[in-house]
Design a protein around this motif. Structure first.
Motif: not given
Length: 281
Positions: A172-173, A177-182, A201-206
């Motif tokens: 995710a860009g 967290p709730s939007g990420y989970r959806a 494998h789930l990742m995110t940028l912050l």
């Protein structure tokens, strides 16, 4: 939860020596991955070149394009050779993150119609896979050192489908967290529809900025970097500017199913890397 950090390769004014020093220090701190963003029409380093420089001064830390905008790089065999060369030089440490992109000027400057970027990405994913086979077209080599981990970015149904069809995971860009989970649930649903075993494998940028001028540094960089989007002000508000907020984000995204966070810097000062390590490692 794995914790990675981005190279300051898109922070204007970051000298080449700062990129390599940052890579060494990140490995010394124990971060999982060095990530890098991709922009063409901007004062930034090419992501594959930046990661090659990082590979030359490190030994074990992962390297990842988070993400590379593939469709404006409209020569797939050349891209395949560049990516595989980086993977070989690094000793098989590369994770290739790809997405369709959302900056029209990067495409028009490259002579590529942005309206067809999704179709181009689909074609490139298949061609990359075929090119890296031992009997790939035209004898283009080298191949990656092993099976190259591929992650896909984007929040469209097509992006989720690409993840399940070609990828090892999804990134995710930046979101709540709730939007990420959806979105992660949609990735996992596509994964199951395609009969994939295990889990993606789930990742995110912050984004992060720490220290006495944290909010000012975040605003200066993000307002410029995202000026094209019309959302720069809202992105600034999401930047993590206190150690407690970073630690809370790690917990919240882990609870949302995220396996790896890559914290992207808003400033290239080495104190930023040290402060991040103190906060989350």
């Amino acid at each position: 939860m794995l914790i990675g950090v981005g190279l300051p390769a898109t922070v204007p004014g970051a000298e080449g020596e700062r990129i390599t020093d940052w890579a060494r220090r990140a490995e010394g701190h124990g971060f999982s991955t060095l990530g890098v963003l991709d922009r063409l029409v901007y004062d930034s380093y090419d992501p594959l070149v930046a990661l090659t420089a990082a590979a030359a001064v490190t030994r074990g830390i992962g390297l990842a394009t988070t993400v590379l905008t593939a469709p404006y790089r409209n020569n797939t065999p050349l891209l395949a050779k560049q990516v595989a060369s980086l993977d070989r030089v690094s000793g098989g440490r590369l994770t290739l993150g790809l997405a369709a992109g959302n900056r029209d000027d990067d495409f028009t400057t490259s002579g590529v119609d942005p309206a067809v970027r999704g179709k181009l990405l689909d074609a490139m994913l298949a061609e990359l896979r075929d090119t890296w086979r031992a009997d790939g077209p035209g004898g283009v080599g080298p191949a990656p050192q092993g099976e190259l981990p591929l992650i896909l970015g984007g929040t469209s149904r097509a992006a989720f489908r690409r993840t399940a069809q070609y990828g090892r995971g999804w990134i995710a860009g930046g979101s709540s967290p709730s939007g990420y989970r959806a979105n992660a649930e949609q990735v996992e649903a596509a994964w199951r529809r395609h009969g994939r075993s295990g889990r993606p494998h789930l990742m995110t940028l912050l984004y992060f900025s720490l220290g006495p001028r944290a909010e000012w540094l975040a605003q200066r960089y993000l307002m410029d970097y995202y000026a094209f989007s019309g959302r720069a002000e809202s992105i600034v508000t999401m930047a993590l500017t206190e150690p407690s907020r970073l630690r809370a984000a790690v917990t919240a995204y882990q609870d949302a199913g995220c396996a790896e966070i890559v914290f992207m810097p808003c400033d290239a000062g080495p104190d930023q890397l040290d402060r991040l390590a103190d906060a989350v490692l």
